[in-house]
Design an enzyme around this catalytic site. Structure first.
Site, short mmCIF file in Angstrom:
data_model
loop_
_atom_site.label_atom_id
_atom_site.label_comp_id
_atom_site.label_asym_id
_atom_site.label_seq_id
_atom_site.Cartn_x
_atom_site.Cartn_y
_atom_site.Cartn_z
N GLN A 128 -0.21 -25.14 -19.66
CA GLN A 128 -0.45 -24.79 -21.06
C GLN A 128 0.73 -25.24 -21.92
O GLN A 128 1.82 -24.68 -21.81
CB GLN A 128 -0.61 -23.27 -21.18
N GLY A 129 0.52 -26.24 -22.75
CA GLY A 129 1.57 -26.74 -23.63
C GLY A 129 1.39 -26.23 -25.04
O GLY A 129 1.00 -26.98 -25.94
N SER A 131 3.77 -23.40 -26.49
CA SER A 131 5.07 -23.04 -27.06
C SER A 131 5.98 -24.25 -27.24
O SER A 131 5.95 -25.20 -26.46
CB SER A 131 5.78 -22.04 -26.16
N SER A 163 4.60 -23.28 -17.86
CA SER A 163 4.48 -22.88 -16.45
C SER A 163 3.72 -23.95 -15.66
O SER A 163 2.78 -24.55 -16.18
CB SER A 163 3.73 -21.55 -16.34
N GLU A 246 -6.85 -15.51 -22.33
CA GLU A 246 -5.56 -15.30 -21.67
C GLU A 246 -5.20 -13.81 -21.67
O GLU A 246 -4.71 -13.28 -20.69
CB GLU A 246 -4.48 -16.12 -22.38
#
Ligand SMILES: Cc1cc2nc3c(=O)[nH]c(=O)nc-3n(C[C@H](O)[C@H](O)[C@H](O)COP(=O)(O)OP(=O)(O)OC[C@H]3O[C@@H](n4cnc5c(N)ncnc54)[C@H](O)[C@@H]3O)c2cc1C
Lengths: 384, 337
Positions: A128-129, A131, A163, A246
């Protein structure tokens, strides 16, 4: 108010239980938490076993390759797999729990066909990109730029705290496609292949000593326009879908795991004599009440979601808020039971205590969850 | 599994709410408080040496004129007529034939409006004590170190020998303290044996009342935060206030799930969990509500203190937090967790 499961649900549970009892003893030993490639292989292997047995993507819609199970069946699945001590989703977390469901709900038929089956079969890992260094809680402040060049977007900028980036094949990426538009308007949701030229992944060391997450630098990375999910500049709406998954369902199975750990902590306390301390004993009792109540809240939320077509609502924020704190208290109590031994990094609970510290930060901090509860559920005036 | 309330349960809850709000709305609450407050002032010296007697006393009414009474007998009979006390009695015995979940919903509504009186003891006595179901007879019970409404009850269940009156913190819950027994705190493992059906139900209904009170104080805080302005905007736009309110809602929602689940399973460990979460939601909710109200919150005129004082009072019923925590700890090693 009905907490009993239907005969079909009970049959589903029994079948799953039998299957788990058969396969779990055959699993290879768990790899070291620091060996990412081995962890990836282990997690994907488990996913493949689920797929072959017909349990992959249980709660995904059938036209997305899932089993179209009801939220209640999904709950049973999470309960039983955790009870049996089955592997956690691990590296499959993003793909199975939020990128996949987002594509299933917002993607085109072609996109669903391209990306969903490999997630279910345990062939591809997602990260997941979202932030960025200057866009955490204020996610819509993100600055990573993407501009059109023929059939591609060209992407430059950087992401952080990503992550599983080291071992991921795909990234759900948020980019700014219209810098002139108001903050939330000019954002687009892309699926970026992690092997594209121009991507540099630099692992970051967590306070637990592991490399869970990484910085991702993007230098004119070309992403096909066909990889865009939703319309250009409509990425914020798509992101809300991702975040609701999420926060809504991703932690459910963990409550069962926490209840198991709490029983182990109590057993350990009986063994080492700490159980005779009434203050500690009562603290564990209170935690048991808290986790029981959180499980009931889960059942409540699932019942609500079932009646609302399966989409988790803002109630997920209430759950996340309470759960993340309860989890930290659990491992603090475990440390109390262990005494000086709690300083031994070799103890599983010590590592878990360290990683529990991230729960009030990741997936939206507790402060942000409270903002959401106050403004979206209680309807208080917007702050700022 | 479908944990949501059924249509019938929703209708019942709404019906009970309408009844209570109509019959014991804010004005009735404040009038009762004023009555109790006036009586307390006049009574204090007399009560210091007034000792209660034990066992099913009848006719204690004679001691004081009707005007001094705090418990509204008329209201009690109306509750009886509406089926509040007979809610779980089978229809064949003249009851309403509802189950525990429905009773819990009714007690939640009672907690919401701070309905006074030994509601739980009288509800539990319906079917055993003549007149209780109809609300003709007021029943209280001794289930721990404290007895509520001893002087106003017609029937007392349990031994109240040597009971001494306290000056109760909650104006609408007269209290007597019973002499200490062996004084030892209960230890782990002791609770399975110590459970009684009435003790468990008292705990469950108490949790339901706490839930209702917590939900009410949360709503009251949110309502105030929306309308009260400072620095040129509603205080609810300030994050410090928003976060107090969000914390209140989170406690209410977790407590609600626990209380409703316990009403369905009637499991002692579920009841202990429900009690702990609901006590917390009510006590901390009232405190935070007071904080959100600022100076007004600290006045006698505001209802917040009534919620807080009643919530404190309820936390002492049926063994209190100690008992629930031990019960819940006990469960961890018994292996059913
Ligand atoms: C273990 C871990 C894994 C993660 N994995 C990923 C991932 O895979 N992909 C990804 O995109 N992101 C990931 N994140 C990032 C995570 O989503 C962010 O860390 C989080 O949203 C907070 O942003 P920040 O770190 O920039 O903190 P900041 O936003 O700078 O917040 C710092 C502090 O200020 C407070 N604060 C900020 N704004 C407000 C406000 N409006 N009101 C009140 N308080 C405020 C915060 O609550 C916090 O206490 C991960 C984080 C962790 C810890």
């Amino acid at each position: 108010m009905d907490l009993t499961y239907t005969p079909e649900e009970e049959e589903f549970r029994a079948r799953l239980r039998t299957w788990l009892a058969g396969v779990l003893p055959e699993l290879p030993p768990k790899p070291s938490p620091r060996d990412w490639p081995a962890r990836r292989a282990y997690d994907l292997g488990w996913q493949r076993m689920l797929y072959d047995a017909g349990y992959a993507g249980l709660h995904w819609p059938v036209d997305a390759g899932g089993r179209g199970a009801t939220p209640t069946q999904h709950l049973i699945y999470l309960e039983e797999t955790e009870k049996a001590g089955a592997p956690y989703v691990g590296a499959n977390f993003v793909g199975l729990l939020h990128a996949g469901p987002t594509i299933a709900s917002e993607g085109s038929a072609g996109q669903r066909a391209r990306w969903l089956p490999p997630v279910l079969r345990g062939e591809e890992v997602w990260c997941q990109g979202f932030s960025e260094p200057d866009a955490g809680s204020d996610l819509a402040a993100l600055r990573t730029r993407a501009w059109r060049d023929g059939d591609d977007y060209v992407v430059s900028g950087s992401k952080i705290w990503t992550s599983h980036a080291e071992v991921a094949d795909w990234c759900e990426l948020l980019v700014r496609t219209d810098p002139a538009a108001r903050k939330h308007r000019g954002i687009t949701w892309l699926a970026m292949p992690m092997d594209a030229p121009g991507i540099t992944v630099r692992p970051l060391r967590t306070l637990a000593g592991s490399t869970e997450f990484a910085e991702v630098f993007l230098d004119e990375v070309r992403v096909p326009v066909a990889n865009r999910v939703g319309a250009e500049n409509d990425g914020w709406r798509v992101t809300m879908v991702t975040l609701s998954y999420e926060r809504g369902t991703a932690f459910v199975g963990e409550v069962v795991a926490c209840r198991r750990v709490l029983s182990e902590v109590a057993r350990e306390a009986r063994k080492n004599g700490r159980w005779d301390d009434a203050v500690l004993r009562r603290r564990l009792g209170r935690l048991n009440a808290e986790f029981r109540a959180l499980w009931r809240l889960t059942q409540w939320n699932v019942s609500e979601a079932q009646s609302a077509g399966g989409v988790p609502g803002a109630g997920g924020s209430v759950f996340k808020l309470r759960y993340s704190h309860a989890r930290q208290e659990l491992y603090d109590a475990a440390a109390e039971v262990l005494g000086p031994e709690s300083l031994d990094l070799g103890r599983e609970w010590t590592l878990d205590r360290l990683s529990s510290l991230s729960y009030t930060i990741a997936a939206g901090t507790s402060q942000i969850q409270r903002n959401i509860v106050a403004e979206r559920i209680l309807g208080l005036p917007r702050g700022r | 599994m479908d944990f949501r309330l059924t249509d019938d349960q929703r209708a019942l809850k709404q019906g009970v709410r309408d009844l209570f709000e109509g019959r014991f709305g804010r004005e009735a609450l404040r009038a009762a408080v004023d009555r109790a407050d006036g009586r307390r002032g006049a009574d204090a010296p007399e009560r210091a040496d007034g000792k209660a007697t034990a066992g099913g006393r009848e006719g204690a009414d004679g001691r004081r004129g009707e005007g001094a009474r705090v418990l509204d007998r008329e209201l009690w009979r109306e509750l009886g007529a509406a089926g509040f006390f007979a809610l779980r009695l089978p229809e064949a015995e003249g009851g309403v034939g509802q189950g525990l979940p429905e009773a819990v919903l009714a007690f939640e509504e009672a907690g919401r409006v701070l309905l006074p009186g030994p509601l739980i003891a009288t509800h539990l006595a319906a079917g055993f004590v003549a007149g209780a179901a109809a609300g003709e007879v007021v029943v209280t019970s001794a289930d721990g170190p404290l007895v509520e409404w001893l002087e106003e009850a017609d029937v007392v269940r349990g031994d109240v020998t040597g009971a001494e009156p306290l000056v109760p913190v909650d104006p609408l819950t007269p209290l007597h303290r019973l002499p200490a027994t062996d004084g030892r705190p209960p230890g782990g493992g002791a609770f399975r044996a110590a459970r009684t059906p009435d003790g468990l139900l008292t705990s469950l209904f108490t949790a339901a009342e706490q839930l209702g009170s917590a939900a009410r104080t949360c709503e009251s805080a949110v309502q105030h935060a929306r309308t009260r302005e400072q620095f040129g905007r509603p205080i609810g736009a300030f994050q410090a206030v928003q976060h107090l309110c969000a914390g209140m809602l989170a406690r209410v929602e977790v407590a609600r799930a626990a209380v409703y689940a316990a009403s369905v399973t009637a499991d002692p460990v579920d009841i202990a969990a429900a009690r702990l979460l609901a006590d917390e939601a009510a006590v901390r909710g009232a405190r935070d509500c007071l904080q959100v109200h600022g100076g007004i919150g600290f006045t006698w005129e505001s209802d917040v203190h009534l919620h807080l004082k009643r919530a404190w009072t309820r936390t002492h019923r049926a063994g209190g937090a100690t008992r629930s925590e031990e019960e819940s700890a006990d469960d961890l090693v018994a292996g059913t967790a």
